[in-house]
Design a protein around this motif. Structure first.
Motif, PDB file in Angstrom:
ATOM      1  N   MET A   1       0.851  -1.202   0.000  1.00  0.00           N
ATOM      2  CA  MET A   1       0.000   0.000   0.000  1.00  0.00           C
ATOM      3  C   MET A   1       0.884   1.248   0.000  1.00  0.00           C
ATOM      4  O   MET A   1       1.734   1.403   0.866  1.00  0.00           O
ATOM      5  CB  MET A   1      -0.870  -0.025   1.258  1.00  0.00           C
ATOM      6  CG  MET A   1      -1.882   1.065   1.313  1.00  0.00           C
ATOM      7  SD  MET A   1      -3.160   0.635   2.506  1.00  0.00           S
ATOM      8  CE  MET A   1      -2.865   1.856   3.734  1.00  0.00           C
ATOM      9  N   SER A   2       0.660   2.109  -0.977  1.00  0.00           N
ATOM     10  CA  SER A   2       1.570   3.256  -1.105  1.00  0.00           C
ATOM     11  C   SER A   2       0.896   4.576  -0.789  1.00  0.00           C
ATOM     12  O   SER A   2       1.369   5.630  -1.168  1.00  0.00           O
ATOM     13  CB  SER A   2       2.156   3.306  -2.511  1.00  0.00           C
ATOM     14  OG  SER A   2       1.174   3.760  -3.410  1.00  0.00           O
ATOM     15  N   THR A   3      -0.232   4.528  -0.061  1.00  0.00           N
ATOM     16  CA  THR A   3      -0.808   5.826   0.325  1.00  0.00           C
ATOM     17  C   THR A   3      -0.352   6.208   1.732  1.00  0.00           C
ATOM     18  O   THR A   3       0.019   5.364   2.541  1.00  0.00           O
ATOM     19  CB  THR A   3      -2.352   5.790   0.324  1.00  0.00           C
ATOM     20  OG1 THR A   3      -2.777   4.701   1.134  1.00  0.00           O
ATOM     21  CG2 THR A   3      -2.903   5.651  -1.066  1.00  0.00           C
ATOM     22  N   ALA A   4      -0.406   7.503   1.991  1.00  0.00           N
ATOM     23  CA  ALA A   4      -0.041   8.019   3.309  1.00  0.00           C
ATOM     24  C   ALA A   4      -1.034   7.506   4.351  1.00  0.00           C
ATOM     25  O   ALA A   4      -2.177   7.195   4.034  1.00  0.00           O
ATOM     26  CB  ALA A   4      -0.057   9.537   3.271  1.00  0.00           C
ATOM     27  N   ARG A   5      -0.579   7.419   5.587  1.00  0.00           N
ATOM     28  CA  ARG A   5      -1.440   6.954   6.684  1.00  0.00           C
ATOM     29  C   ARG A   5      -1.680   8.126   7.631  1.00  0.00           C
ATOM     30  O   ARG A   5      -0.743   8.582   8.284  1.00  0.00           O
ATOM     31  CB  ARG A   5      -0.779   5.822   7.470  1.00  0.00           C
ATOM     32  CG  ARG A   5      -0.075   4.777   6.640  1.00  0.00           C
ATOM     33  CD  ARG A   5      -1.025   3.882   5.877  1.00  0.00           C
ATOM     34  NE  ARG A   5      -0.316   3.251   4.764  1.00  0.00           N
ATOM     35  CZ  ARG A   5       0.362   2.124   4.845  1.00  0.00           C
ATOM     36  NH1 ARG A   5       0.439   1.494   5.977  1.00  0.00           N
ATOM     37  NH2 ARG A   5       0.969   1.624   3.781  1.00  0.00           N
ATOM     38  N   LEU A 224       0.867  12.023  10.416  1.00  0.00           N
ATOM     39  CA  LEU A 224       0.844  11.607   9.019  1.00  0.00           C
ATOM     40  C   LEU A 224       2.130  10.842   8.727  1.00  0.00           C
ATOM     41  O   LEU A 224       3.228  11.397   8.828  1.00  0.00           O
ATOM     42  CB  LEU A 224       0.707  12.834   8.106  1.00  0.00           C
ATOM     43  CG  LEU A 224       0.496  12.565   6.622  1.00  0.00           C
ATOM     44  CD1 LEU A 224      -0.758  11.732   6.356  1.00  0.00           C
ATOM     45  CD2 LEU A 224       0.406  13.889   5.847  1.00  0.00           C
ATOM     46  N   ASN A 225       1.968   9.565   8.422  1.00  0.00           N
ATOM     47  CA  ASN A 225       3.108   8.687   8.142  1.00  0.00           C
ATOM     48  C   ASN A 225       3.124   8.353   6.655  1.00  0.00           C
ATOM     49  O   ASN A 225       2.084   8.049   6.079  1.00  0.00           O
ATOM     50  CB  ASN A 225       3.011   7.408   8.966  1.00  0.00           C
ATOM     51  CG  ASN A 225       3.272   7.683  10.429  1.00  0.00           C
ATOM     52  OD1 ASN A 225       4.326   8.177  10.797  1.00  0.00           O
ATOM     53  ND2 ASN A 225       2.285   7.393  11.262  1.00  0.00           N
ATOM     54  N   LEU A 226       4.332   8.405   6.098  1.00  0.00           N
ATOM     55  CA  LEU A 226       4.448   8.244   4.645  1.00  0.00           C
ATOM     56  C   LEU A 226       5.293   7.017   4.315  1.00  0.00           C
ATOM     57  O   LEU A 226       6.423   6.884   4.822  1.00  0.00           O
ATOM     58  CB  LEU A 226       5.123   9.497   4.052  1.00  0.00           C
ATOM     59  CG  LEU A 226       4.543  10.841   4.518  1.00  0.00           C
ATOM     60  CD1 LEU A 226       5.335  11.992   3.908  1.00  0.00           C
ATOM     61  CD2 LEU A 226       3.070  10.951   4.148  1.00  0.00           C
ATOM     62  N   PRO A 227       4.787   6.126   3.483  1.00  0.00           N
ATOM     63  CA  PRO A 227       5.562   4.944   3.122  1.00  0.00           C
ATOM     64  C   PRO A 227       6.769   5.297   2.252  1.00  0.00           C
ATOM     65  O   PRO A 227       6.674   6.137   1.357  1.00  0.00           O
ATOM     66  CB  PRO A 227       4.584   4.080   2.312  1.00  0.00           C
ATOM     67  CG  PRO A 227       3.279   4.762   2.346  1.00  0.00           C
ATOM     68  CD  PRO A 227       3.459   6.147   2.853  1.00  0.00           C
ATOM     69  N   VAL A 228       7.878   4.641   2.530  1.00  0.00           N
ATOM     70  CA  VAL A 228       9.063   4.765   1.681  1.00  0.00           C
ATOM     71  C   VAL A 228       8.896   3.775   0.528  1.00  0.00           C
ATOM     72  O   VAL A 228       8.713   2.582   0.745  1.00  0.00           O
ATOM     73  CB  VAL A 228      10.335   4.429   2.484  1.00  0.00           C
ATOM     74  CG1 VAL A 228      11.562   4.436   1.581  1.00  0.00           C
ATOM     75  CG2 VAL A 228      10.501   5.410   3.640  1.00  0.00           C
ATOM     76  N   ILE A 229       8.950   4.291  -0.709  1.00  0.00           N
ATOM     77  CA  ILE A 229       8.773   3.412  -1.864  1.00  0.00           C
ATOM     78  C   ILE A 229      10.109   2.828  -2.326  1.00  0.00           C
ATOM     79  O   ILE A 229      10.198   1.681  -2.726  1.00  0.00           O
ATOM     80  CB  ILE A 229       8.123   4.180  -3.039  1.00  0.00           C
ATOM     81  CG1 ILE A 229       6.750   4.718  -2.614  1.00  0.00           C
ATOM     82  CG2 ILE A 229       7.979   3.291  -4.257  1.00  0.00           C
ATOM     83  CD1 ILE A 229       6.058   5.518  -3.695  1.00  0.00           C
TER      84      ILE A 229
END
Ligand code: PLP
Length: 345
Positions: A1-5, A224-229
């Motif tokens: 899942m690549s959306t922000a949390r 707001l947590n952002l996934p590292v791609i």
């Protein structure tokens, strides 16, 4: 899942409401316009109603309808924009209380919804919404004969306690309403912090509930947590992102992270020296903010985590706002449209 949390802490929200309420001896309502400053008016409203909030404010009748569905009958829901053409059915079906802003709105209201509760919004100098002194003088007797539930006005400069406008608006509001024996409301978050002269019978905080200035003691409500791609190594002289705006000065590790200006990370933040956090360790955002992505210098991290936080206990909505040349209100209302949301509490 690549959306922000996006994590929304409803316990912190309720604590902010209680702490604001404790500043006054009057009723504390809650402003949940713009879908609860972007955080979901229904969830926010239910949490605050459970904590004891009895009155809510929205900007438009449509928002009030959605909120009524979430809250059920009981809590008062008032509409700042008043009674606009075509609103009668919404106001009636969802038991919304319009804050009438003009003679036109008043005539429309009495004609289409006789006996339906209303308040009156007065202009004490902001020149945005509400009846001005002359208009009010002309209609006050008629309005008062129909028992308005609230007389309200709004402060233009309440976030600057030393601004002379505050006292001028207070004076004008009192001239318009003293001796009328109708509940009154002047203060939003900023006005609540100006002292008891500004409190009257009901205060209407918005931003302070959601963790924003000018309520300095607010608990942060959003994370707001952002996934590292992806993570890559760069040589000195290589550039990252659009316009080659950032150039590595040393051997660097760059993480590409899934959020951009379409997620409310304003493009102007790219010039603002913002950080994202790996736990407690700040890492600078480098290069331009693009629509879906930012790039982060993680060279100094021993290990790159799966997620980097851009809003947390250390970096508030107001700090992000400063970096973008805007205010916390705009960060909140523009964040999170694409994020996966979790509500705590
Ligand atoms: C938005 C708004 C509020 C809430 O203001 P905050 O600064 O967010 O506390 C209160 N009253 C009116 C009329 C508003 O438009």
């Amino acid at each position: 899942m690549s959306t922000a949390r996006l994590t929304i802490n409803l316990d912190a929200l309720v604590t902010n409401w209680r702490n604001l309420d404790a500043l006054t001896n009057c009723e504390t309502a809650a402003v949940v316009k713009a879908n609860g400053y972007g955080l979901d008016a229904g969830r926010v409203g239910k949490a605050l109603a459970r904590a004891g909030a009895r009155n809510f404010f929205v900007a438009a009748a449509e928002e009030g309808g959605a909120l009524r569905r979430a809250l059920g009958p009981g809590p008062g829901i008032s509409v700042f924009s008043g009674h606009m053409e075509g609103d009668a059915k919404l106001l009636k079906d969802f038991q919304l209380t319009p804050m009438l802003n003009s003679l036109d709105q008043m005539l429309r209201h009495f004609e289409t919804l006789p006996g339906h509760p209303f308040g009156v919004q007065l202009d004490s100098g902001m020149n945005r919404l509400g009846m001005e002194a002359g208009e009010w003088a002309a209609v006050a007797e008629i309005a008062l004969g129909q028992n308005p539930v609230l007389l309200m006005s709004h402060l233009a400069c309440a976030d600057e306690p030393g601004h002379g406008m505050n006292a001028r608006q207070l004076h004008t509001f009192r001239e318009l309403t003293d001796g009328l024996d109708i509940p009154r409301s002047l203060a939003a978050t900023g006005g609540m912090l100006l002292g008891s002269d500004y409190h009257f019978d009901l205060c209407r905080p918005g931003i302070g509930l959601y963790g924003g200035l000018p309520f300095k003691d607010a608990l942060p409500v959003v994370q707001l947590n952002l996934p590292v791609i992806q993570v890559r190594d760069m040589e000195p002289g290589e550039s990252a992102g659009y316009g080659n705006a950032w150039v590595a000065k040393r051997p660097s590790r760059i993480a590409t992270v899934a959020a951009g200006y379409a997620d409310g990370l304003h493009r102007a933040m790219g010039q603002g020296g913002i950080q994202v956090y790996a736990g407690d360790t700040p890492c600078p955002v480098v290069g331009r903010v693009s629509m879906d992505l930012i790039t982060v210098d993680v060279t100094d991290l021993a290990e790159v985590p799966d997620m980097l936080a851009i809003l947390n206990e250390r970096q508030t909505v107001d700090m992000l706002a400063d970096a973008a040349g805007t205010i916390g209100y705009e960060i909140l209302t523009s964040s999170g449209h694409r994020s996966a949301r979790t509500y705590l509490g």
